[in-house]
Scaffold this motif. Structure first.
Motif, short mmCIF file in Angstrom:
data_model
loop_
_atom_site.label_atom_id
_atom_site.label_comp_id
_atom_site.label_asym_id
_atom_site.label_seq_id
_atom_site.Cartn_x
_atom_site.Cartn_y
_atom_site.Cartn_z
N GLY A 184 0.70 -0.98 0.01
CA GLY A 184 0.36 -0.39 -0.27
C GLY A 184 1.17 1.53 -0.09
N TYR A 185 0.53 2.42 0.05
CA TYR A 185 0.45 3.70 0.05
C TYR A 185 1.46 4.21 1.24
CZ TYR A 185 -0.03 4.15 -4.95
OH TYR A 185 -0.01 4.45 -6.34
N GLU A 231 4.14 -1.28 -7.90
CA GLU A 231 3.45 0.19 -7.94
C GLU A 231 4.27 0.89 -6.47
OE1 GLU A 231 -0.80 -0.38 -7.75
OE2 GLU A 231 -1.07 1.98 -7.21
N TYR A 232 3.82 -0.44 -5.64
CA TYR A 232 4.00 -0.20 -3.97
C TYR A 232 4.97 0.41 -3.79
CZ TYR A 232 -1.08 -1.75 -3.66
OH TYR A 232 -2.28 -1.89 -3.90
N SER A 266 3.43 -15.32 -7.63
CA SER A 266 4.27 -14.85 -7.98
C SER A 266 4.59 -13.63 -7.27
CB SER A 266 4.13 -14.55 -9.25
OG SER A 266 4.98 -15.38 -10.21
N HIS A 267 6.20 -14.24 -7.31
CA HIS A 267 6.62 -12.32 -6.26
C HIS A 267 7.27 -11.68 -6.74
CE1 HIS A 267 9.65 -10.28 -3.52
NE2 HIS A 267 8.73 -11.16 -2.68
N HIS A 268 7.06 -10.29 -7.00
CA HIS A 268 7.66 -9.09 -7.92
C HIS A 268 8.93 -9.07 -7.84
CE1 HIS A 268 8.17 -6.44 -4.55
NE2 HIS A 268 7.89 -6.91 -4.04
N ARG A 269 10.06 -10.07 -6.84
CA ARG A 269 11.55 -10.32 -6.77
C ARG A 269 11.75 -11.21 -7.48
NH1 ARG A 269 14.39 -5.12 -5.65
NH2 ARG A 269 16.12 -7.11 -5.55
N GLY A 318 -8.83 7.83 -5.04
CA GLY A 318 -6.94 6.88 -4.65
C GLY A 318 -6.88 7.15 -4.08
N TRP A 319 -5.02 6.75 -4.09
CA TRP A 319 -4.60 6.83 -2.89
C TRP A 319 -3.95 8.30 -2.91
CZ3 TRP A 319 -3.04 2.83 0.39
CH2 TRP A 319 -3.49 1.86 0.14
N ASP A 320 -4.24 9.11 -3.81
CA ASP A 320 -3.97 9.97 -3.40
C ASP A 320 -4.54 11.62 -3.66
OD1 ASP A 320 -4.02 10.20 -6.86
OD2 ASP A 320 -2.86 11.22 -7.39
N ASP A 321 -6.17 11.04 -2.98
CA ASP A 321 -7.44 11.48 -2.68
C ASP A 321 -6.47 12.54 -1.60
OD1 ASP A 321 -9.11 13.08 -1.67
OD2 ASP A 321 -10.90 11.66 -3.26
#
Ligand code: ATP
Ligand code: MG
Length: 551
Positions: free
Chosen positions: A37-38, A76-77, A196-199, A282-285
């Protein structure tokens, strides 16, 4: 004002002692976000503590992603977290990932198995939690607890090699099912997750648990002070147990109280739900407590740091007043923000004795605290807009703004007098016919003062704005107290966003400061990313005044 001598907080005391005693030559802290998350305002507190302590004592801070749960994590995070930390002005020493250490963690797990300190358990999750017992009742040993080392090694390797399905087996430490600290009742070390892992991609289908990961990662990096929030207090003995049992670098864990703010939620899970359900934009609301949200709202990094400094570091949970944060934002912007005039609820003023075609450009300071500093040019013409609230027909004596037969100064310019009130058929005021006194031009002769000064904008030069006036996202002060028969979403504030319009002096749209500006006499506003060349959108950062004063 007296210079305040600040008492050391408990972490500073510990660090000063550790440096003095020679336990460490220098300190190394880490900030360990889970990339699920952000970052939010609570993380800002943790960042200020971890990076702040390192800065103060000449140490360093690693950024370590706690990426042991592939299902919820995303690049993204990962990227947003870096952007937010940089925005706050912090620079990490190393960028690390718990997943960088998966091989080492795996080796250590085999080591524990070989020493008879770990075993593969076939019980289901429910059986395992049931077997844990309670605080007053000892747990029950798993029927698989006494498998041989050989069998455990074989099964664990098969777990790693993908022989089993999710949940079929786990690896547990073999400690003590009757231990008074429940954390020691054979804690889980590994679970199977075919994801699957992002790295690491599909290299692994077993992933280490938080308790088995965190301390060892700290130790691998030689973190001296591993600072986390109070809820990890009960995990500390286990943190130490792994480090001691494996005989590796002795990192130590210290806990501080997490940040709780009135009218604010900071659980990433709930913030994610607000985003996914479209309850915010959105997360940046700009109503979100995320760092990207408050940034879009116009809060500055300096204001957040001032806030974190004011709340300090404590060992006791507390609920901080949102108004303190807003106060910090005002303090910072008051010193730095450029000023512009914007009318929000316009009523027309015609200055009947001012020539029709004339325009005077007044040189006005961008910040009144620096009258000799940079300025902007503001056009004055015969027809102007003022805010409706600055005029009153049947005004009480103490009303010092514009009223029939009354005088007021138009900020930076002349004194005008209201001669005639023009209304439409329904009795609404549509125009104020006034006259100006040319001798009151600032800088020309003697200064005549009147009680009221109001802001204004030339109708000919006015620029139209869309205004987004934000208020708190929730209506309940203590969001940890949502009643059981209710949901936190029941407390969303229906008035958290009200749309408005503005008419601005032209220089506003040329502003290059990159931070929020002050709309004189109303509030701080910041240009939003939704703006286009012909449509300017401004977010209200915070209103101008408040009776609130910090203790
Ligand atoms: P959330 O509960 O919101 O999901 P988290 O604790 O799971 O938060 P992490 O990404 O694991 O979030 O946290 C990274 C660091 O920030 C941790 O050290 C954590 O203790 C700290 N942190 C998280 N929330 C707060 C808060 N409200 N106040 C202070 N520190 C916090
Ligand atoms: Mg977490």
């Amino acid at each position: 004002m007296e210079e305040e001598v600040k008492k050391l907080n408990f972490l500073e005391e510990i660090i000063e002692e550790d440096l003095k005693s020679g336990k460490y030559e220098s300190i190394l802290t880490r900030f360990p976000p889970e990339p699920n998350g952000y970052l939010h305002l609570g993380h800002a507190k943790s960042l200020c503590i971890n990076f702040g302590l390192a800065q103060k004592y000449g140490g360093k801070t690693n950024l370590r992603y706690d990426d042991t749960n592939p299902v919820k994590e995303d690049v993204e995070y990962v990227d947003s977290i870096k952007e937010d930390i940089k925005w706050l002005g912090f620079q990490w020493e190393k960028e690390c990932y718990a997943s960088d250490y998966f091989d080492q963690l795996y080796e250590w797990a085999e080591d524990l198995i070989k020493r008879g300190l770990a075993y593969v358990d076939d019980q289901t999750q429910e059986e395992i939690s049931k077997g844990r017992g309670t605080v007053d009742k000892p747990g029950i040993e798993s029927p698989y607890r006494n498998r041989s080392v050989e069998e455990n090694l074989k099964l664990f390797r098969e777990m790693r090699d993908g022989v089993y399905a999710d949940g079929e087996k786990v690896l547990r430490a073999k400690i003590d099912m009757a231990h008074p600290n429940m954390m020691f009742r054979d804690p889980l070390l590994y679970r199977i997750k075919h994801a699957s892992h992002h790295r690491t991609g599909d290299k692994w289908c077993i992933y280490p648990m938080y308790d088995y990961t965190h301390g060892q990662c700290d130790s691998i990096e030689h973190i001296t002070h591993s600072i986390c929030t109070l809820e990890f207090d009960v995990h500390r003995p286990l943190y130490d147990w792994f480090i001691q049992t494996l005989g590796i670098f002795p990192s130590h864990q210290y806990e501080f109280a997490r940040l709780n703010l009135t009218y604010t939620l900071m659980s990433k899970r709930k913030l994610l739900e607000l985003v996914q359900k479209g309850l915010v934009a959105g997360w940046d609301d700009p109503r979100m407590p995320t760092l990207c949200g408050v940034r879009r709202r116009g809060y500055t990094a300096d204001a957040l740091k001032m806030f974190c400094d004011k709340i300090g570091v404590s060992k006791r949970d507390q609920l901080i007043d949102l108004q303190l944060l807003e106060w910090c934002v005002r303090q910072d912007l008051n010193a730095r923000a450029n000023r512009y005039m914007v009318v929000q609820d316009p009523v027309k003023v015609t200055i009947t004795n001012y020539p029709e075609e004339q325009v005077e450009w007044f040189d006005c300071p961008l910040n009144p605290a620096e009258p000799e500093g940079a300025s902007r040019k503001v056009p004055f013409t015969r027809e102007l807009w003022i805010d409706r609230a600055d005029f009153m027909e049947d005004a009480p004596k103490k009303f010092f703004r514009l009223k029939p037969e009354g005088e007021v100064r138009l900020k930076y310019t002349y004194i005008i007098k209201c001669d005639e009130v023009v209304k439409d058929g329904s009795g609404n005021v549509v125009e104020l016919r006034c006259s100006y006194d040319p001798s009151t031009r600032p800088g020309s002769g003697e200064w005549r003062s009147v009680k009221g000064t109001i802001h204004w904008v030339s109708t000919r030069y006015a620029k139209a704005l869309e205004l987004r006036n934000y208020d708190k996202l929730f209506t309940l002060a203590d969001m940890s107290q949502v009643p059981e028969d209710k949901d936190y979403k029941d407390f969303l504030n229906p008035e958290s966003l009200t749309l408005g319009k503005g008419l601005a002096e032209p220089a506003l749209l040329e502003d290059k400061s990159g931070i929020a500006v002050q709309f004189e006499r109303t509030g701080y506003y910041v240009l939003d990313k939704d703006s286009t060349p012909d449509h300017a959108v401004f977010n209200r950062t915070v209103t101008l005044k408040d009776s609130y004063k910090p203790e």
